[in-house]
Design a protein around this motif. Structure first.
Motif, PDB file in Angstrom:
ATOM      1  N   LEU A  85       0.859  -1.283  -0.062  1.00  0.00           N
ATOM      2  CA  LEU A  85      -0.013  -0.008  -0.096  1.00  0.00           C
ATOM      3  C   LEU A  85       0.784   1.416   0.188  1.00  0.00           C
ATOM      4  N   ALA A  86       1.980   1.291   0.678  1.00  0.00           N
ATOM      5  CA  ALA A  86       3.004   2.275   0.810  1.00  0.00           C
ATOM      6  C   ALA A  86       3.887   2.477  -0.231  1.00  0.00           C
ATOM      7  N   GLY A  87       3.854   1.365  -1.185  1.00  0.00           N
ATOM      8  CA  GLY A  87       4.752   1.704  -2.516  1.00  0.00           C
ATOM      9  C   GLY A  87       6.026   1.014  -2.290  1.00  0.00           C
ATOM     10  N   VAL A  88       6.258   0.456  -1.164  1.00  0.00           N
ATOM     11  CA  VAL A  88       7.538   0.044  -0.541  1.00  0.00           C
ATOM     12  C   VAL A  88       8.108  -1.252  -1.409  1.00  0.00           C
ATOM     13  N   LYS A  89       9.129  -1.160  -2.107  1.00  0.00           N
ATOM     14  CA  LYS A  89       9.628  -2.347  -2.912  1.00  0.00           C
ATOM     15  C   LYS A  89      10.984  -2.943  -2.525  1.00  0.00           C
ATOM     16  N   ASP A  90      11.654  -2.028  -1.610  1.00  0.00           N
ATOM     17  CA  ASP A  90      13.083  -2.588  -1.164  1.00  0.00           C
ATOM     18  C   ASP A  90      13.208  -3.693  -0.451  1.00  0.00           C
ATOM     19  N   PRO A  91      13.817  -4.960  -0.882  1.00  0.00           N
ATOM     20  CA  PRO A  91      13.716  -6.064  -0.660  1.00  0.00           C
ATOM     21  C   PRO A  91      14.178  -5.986   1.124  1.00  0.00           C
ATOM     22  N   THR A  92      15.148  -5.259   1.495  1.00  0.00           N
ATOM     23  CA  THR A  92      15.378  -5.338   2.897  1.00  0.00           C
ATOM     24  C   THR A  92      14.138  -5.181   3.614  1.00  0.00           C
ATOM     25  N   GLN A  93      13.439  -4.263   3.295  1.00  0.00           N
ATOM     26  CA  GLN A  93      12.035  -3.862   3.987  1.00  0.00           C
ATOM     27  C   GLN A  93      11.229  -4.735   4.061  1.00  0.00           C
ATOM     28  N   LEU A  94      11.088  -5.698   2.804  1.00  0.00           N
ATOM     29  CA  LEU A  94      10.119  -6.770   2.644  1.00  0.00           C
ATOM     30  C   LEU A  94      10.525  -7.971   3.639  1.00  0.00           C
ATOM     31  N   ASP A  95      11.809  -8.036   3.667  1.00  0.00           N
ATOM     32  CA  ASP A  95      12.556  -9.097   4.557  1.00  0.00           C
ATOM     33  C   ASP A  95      12.250  -8.627   6.090  1.00  0.00           C
ATOM     34  N   ALA A  96      12.289  -7.554   6.195  1.00  0.00           N
ATOM     35  CA  ALA A  96      11.879  -7.098   7.665  1.00  0.00           C
ATOM     36  C   ALA A  96      10.714  -7.666   8.186  1.00  0.00           C
ATOM     37  N   CYS A  97       9.534  -7.673   7.427  1.00  0.00           N
ATOM     38  CA  CYS A  97       8.314  -8.287   7.701  1.00  0.00           C
ATOM     39  C   CYS A  97       8.524  -9.624   8.153  1.00  0.00           C
ATOM     40  N   LEU A  98       9.408 -10.477   7.608  1.00  0.00           N
ATOM     41  CA  LEU A  98       9.778 -11.886   7.817  1.00  0.00           C
ATOM     42  C   LEU A  98      10.410 -11.975   9.202  1.00  0.00           C
ATOM     43  N   ALA A  99      11.358 -11.076   9.251  1.00  0.00           N
ATOM     44  CA  ALA A  99      12.193 -11.087  10.648  1.00  0.00           C
ATOM     45  C   ALA A  99      11.288 -10.565  11.756  1.00  0.00           C
ATOM     46  N   GLY A 100      10.375  -9.717  11.560  1.00  0.00           N
ATOM     47  CA  GLY A 100       9.568  -9.359  12.765  1.00  0.00           C
ATOM     48  C   GLY A 100       8.703 -10.448  13.205  1.00  0.00           C
ATOM     49  N   ILE A 101       8.337 -11.366  12.412  1.00  0.00           N
ATOM     50  CA  ILE A 101       7.681 -12.433  12.804  1.00  0.00           C
ATOM     51  C   ILE A 101       8.332 -13.681  13.352  1.00  0.00           C
ATOM     52  N   THR A 102       9.560 -14.041  12.826  1.00  0.00           N
ATOM     53  CA  THR A 102      10.125 -15.286  13.105  1.00  0.00           C
ATOM     54  C   THR A 102      11.198 -15.141  14.118  1.00  0.00           C
ATOM     55  N   ARG A 103      11.756 -13.729  14.151  1.00  0.00           N
ATOM     56  CA  ARG A 103      12.881 -13.614  15.230  1.00  0.00           C
ATOM     57  C   ARG A 103      12.710 -12.548  16.243  1.00  0.00           C
ATOM     58  N   GLY A 104      11.235 -12.206  16.451  1.00  0.00           N
ATOM     59  CA  GLY A 104      11.008 -11.521  17.652  1.00  0.00           C
ATOM     60  C   GLY A 104      11.331  -9.779  17.094  1.00  0.00           C
ATOM     61  N   ILE A 105      11.000  -9.155  18.046  1.00  0.00           N
ATOM     62  CA  ILE A 105      10.942  -7.598  18.185  1.00  0.00           C
ATOM     63  C   ILE A 105      12.499  -7.227  17.778  1.00  0.00           C
ATOM     64  N   GLU A 106      13.431  -7.703  18.454  1.00  0.00           N
ATOM     65  CA  GLU A 106      14.929  -7.167  18.499  1.00  0.00           C
ATOM     66  C   GLU A 106      15.460  -7.519  17.043  1.00  0.00           C
ATOM     67  N   ALA A 107      15.034  -8.512  16.603  1.00  0.00           N
ATOM     68  CA  ALA A 107      15.681  -8.556  15.096  1.00  0.00           C
ATOM     69  C   ALA A 107      15.035  -7.915  14.128  1.00  0.00           C
ATOM     70  N   TYR A 108      13.693  -7.585  14.268  1.00  0.00           N
ATOM     71  CA  TYR A 108      12.895  -6.752  13.419  1.00  0.00           C
ATOM     72  C   TYR A 108      13.719  -5.329  13.548  1.00  0.00           C
ATOM     73  N   ASN A 109      13.788  -4.892  14.829  1.00  0.00           N
ATOM     74  CA  ASN A 109      14.457  -3.511  15.067  1.00  0.00           C
ATOM     75  C   ASN A 109      15.905  -3.566  13.959  1.00  0.00           C
ATOM     76  N   THR A 110      16.713  -4.349  14.430  1.00  0.00           N
ATOM     77  CA  THR A 110      18.071  -4.466  13.701  1.00  0.00           C
ATOM     78  C   THR A 110      17.970  -4.266  12.274  1.00  0.00           C
ATOM     79  N   SER A 111      17.021  -5.100  11.712  1.00  0.00           N
ATOM     80  CA  SER A 111      16.845  -4.974  10.157  1.00  0.00           C
ATOM     81  C   SER A 111      16.251  -3.712   9.652  1.00  0.00           C
ATOM     82  N   GLN A 112      15.306  -3.040  10.592  1.00  0.00           N
ATOM     83  CA  GLN A 112      14.990  -1.925  10.173  1.00  0.00           C
ATOM     84  C   GLN A 112      15.947  -0.763  10.063  1.00  0.00           C
ATOM     85  N   ASP A 113      16.965  -0.795  11.185  1.00  0.00           N
ATOM     86  CA  ASP A 113      18.147  -0.022  11.055  1.00  0.00           C
ATOM     87  C   ASP A 113      18.894  -0.068   9.820  1.00  0.00           C
TER      88      ASP A 113
END
Ligand SMILES: Nc1ncnc2c1ncn2[C@@H]1O[C@H](COP(=O)(O)OP(=O)(O)O)[C@@H](O)[C@H]1O
Ligand SMILES: [Mg+2]
Length: 400
Positions: free
Chosen positions: A370-398
């Motif tokens: 919806l936001a028009g984001v196509k960057d693979p790192t950002q898409l991967d962050a979705c997965l990281a957030g679910i499978t590795r918990g909040i901390e991993a999600y934050n790291t990949s966001q950075d």
């Protein structure tokens, strides 16, 4: 007993308000009493008393907290007092001065109730009203059932054999010479779709088998402790029997049906109420089905999961195997119109374990889309957030 007490107290209140007894209690029927009462009290009641009465009645009927206080297992006295006050409402509008304006409209609306019935109506209605207004249970209308069926039953992927078993079990309500099943228990790990499956099935019964659906809110039911919960649960079953054929849906039933040895005296009573109502002497031949789910079947009282009770049909909802995980991700993505890059699908299929995680991933991707984001790192962050918990999600966001 309560209506009788209510009536007597109403009588006494009348005497106090009038300061004298112009009528004799002997030989006066309840209806006769009310008629005399109406004629007399209307000339004495002032607007202040009146609005106080109306407010009290409104609060009494509307507030689950007060109802709990009043109609729990503690004491019937406040109930009688409040219901007496409430029952005064229909008696007042005989004074023409009070029948004008908003207040007048309210009074007239209230007085359209049969006068002699008012006292007991208030007392009885508090049993059912909190339930009907959604504080203990919901009775969904047809549109809501359609929504549950579409969003919870039809969207589930890979649970076909469980669905088939559930549909077949419902035949027990049609045939003669078959005892209708009393209970269905969906159990297994968290996130495997039990809540959705149970609610969807319940909705199916409502839409295609003519069942009245009662959705219990276990958390609300348990508010105020097990003694009150037992009392409320009894009411839920009373309602279900009155509406049968009916189905009671209880999500996370372990909050109610904990093993009696560990639950204390109140918990013991609660489980007993459940057992008696599912498979008791009086309830044996009722067409009332209980559909329940739990992540923690070991916590449940053993008697509850025996055949004839929730054990009539026990379905284990397992975590899906890896191929199925992929199918669920693809299916949910299709349902939501979300595009998922092949590399992410492959990676996710190896990491994700449940339908709930698959749904969360697709939902996250839907937001990025919806936001028009196509960057693979950002898409991967979705997965990281679910499978590795909040901390991993934050790291990949950075990193992104
Ligand atoms: N097999 C599945 N197919 C599609 N969606 C699923 C599946 N399993 C779970 N989900 C999704 O995950 C959400 C959460 O599942 P839920 O029914 O709450 O799991 P549980 O009650 O077993 O913990 C559901 O609303 C549903 O959208
Ligand atoms: Mg659940």
């Amino acid at each position: 007993v309560l209506p009788t007490l209510t009536f007597m107290v109403t009588y006494l209140v009348g005497i106090v308000m009038q300061g004298s007894t112009p009528w004799g209690p002997v030989g006066l029927s309840p209806l006769g009493f009310y008629e005399v009462f109406v004629r007399n009290i209307s000339t004495y009641t002032n607007p202040l008393t009146l609005s106080l009465t109306i407010t009290t009645a409104a609060v009494y009927v509307a507030s689950p907290a007060l109802t709990r206080l009043v109609r729990g297992w503690t004491s019937p006295v406040p109930a009688v007092l409040l219901a007496s006050l409430a029952s005064l409402i229909p008696m007042v509008p005989m004074d023409p001065a009070l029948t004008q304006g908003v207040q007048g409209a309210l009074i007239l609306a209230a007085s359209s109730l049969p006068i002699s019935y008012a006292g007991s109506w208030y007392v009885n209605s508090v049993d059912v009203l909190p339930m009907l207004y959604g504080s203990i249970a919901d009775i969904p209308d047809k549109d809501t059932l359609i929504k549950y069926y579409r969003e919870d039953w039809e969207t589930l992927i890979g649970l076909d054999s469980a669905k088939r078993e559930l549909i077949i079990a419902s035949e027990s309500f049609r045939g003669s010479g078959v005892r209708p099943i009393h209970g269905v228990l969906l159990y297994g790990p968290a996130g495997t779709g039990k809540t959705a499956l149970g609610l969807g099935y319940t909705a199916w019964l409502g839409l295609y088998r003519g069942f009245r659906v009662i959705v219990v809110k276990a958390g609300r039911l348990m508010r105020g402790g097990p003694w009150e919960a037992a009392w409320r649960l009894e009411k839920v079953f009373q309602l279900a029997r009155a509406l049968q054929p009916s189905v009671i849906y209880i999500d996370e039933v372990d909050s109610i049906g904990r093993a009696r040895e560990e639950a204390g005296a109140g918990g013991y009573r609660l489980v007993s109420v459940m057992l008696q109502n599912i498979d008791g002497v009086a309830s044996r031949y009722d067409k009332v089905l209980v559909v329940a789910t739990t992540n923690n079947v070991n916590a449940l009282d053993e008697a509850l999961i025996r055949p004839g009770r929730l054990g009539d049909l026990k379905i284990y909802v397992a975590k899906p195997p890896p191929e199925m995980v992929k199918a669920i991700i693809v299916g949910v993505a299709q349902q939501r119109g979300v595009l998922i890059p092949p590399w992410l699908l492959e990676k996710a299929s190896g990491l994700i374990e449940t339908g709930a995680e698959a749904e969360a991933l697709v939902n996250c991707l839907a937001i990025k889309q919806l936001a028009g984001v196509k960057d693979p790192t950002q898409l991967d962050a979705c997965l990281a957030g679910i499978t590795r918990g909040i901390e991993a999600y934050n790291t990949s966001q950075d990193m992104g």
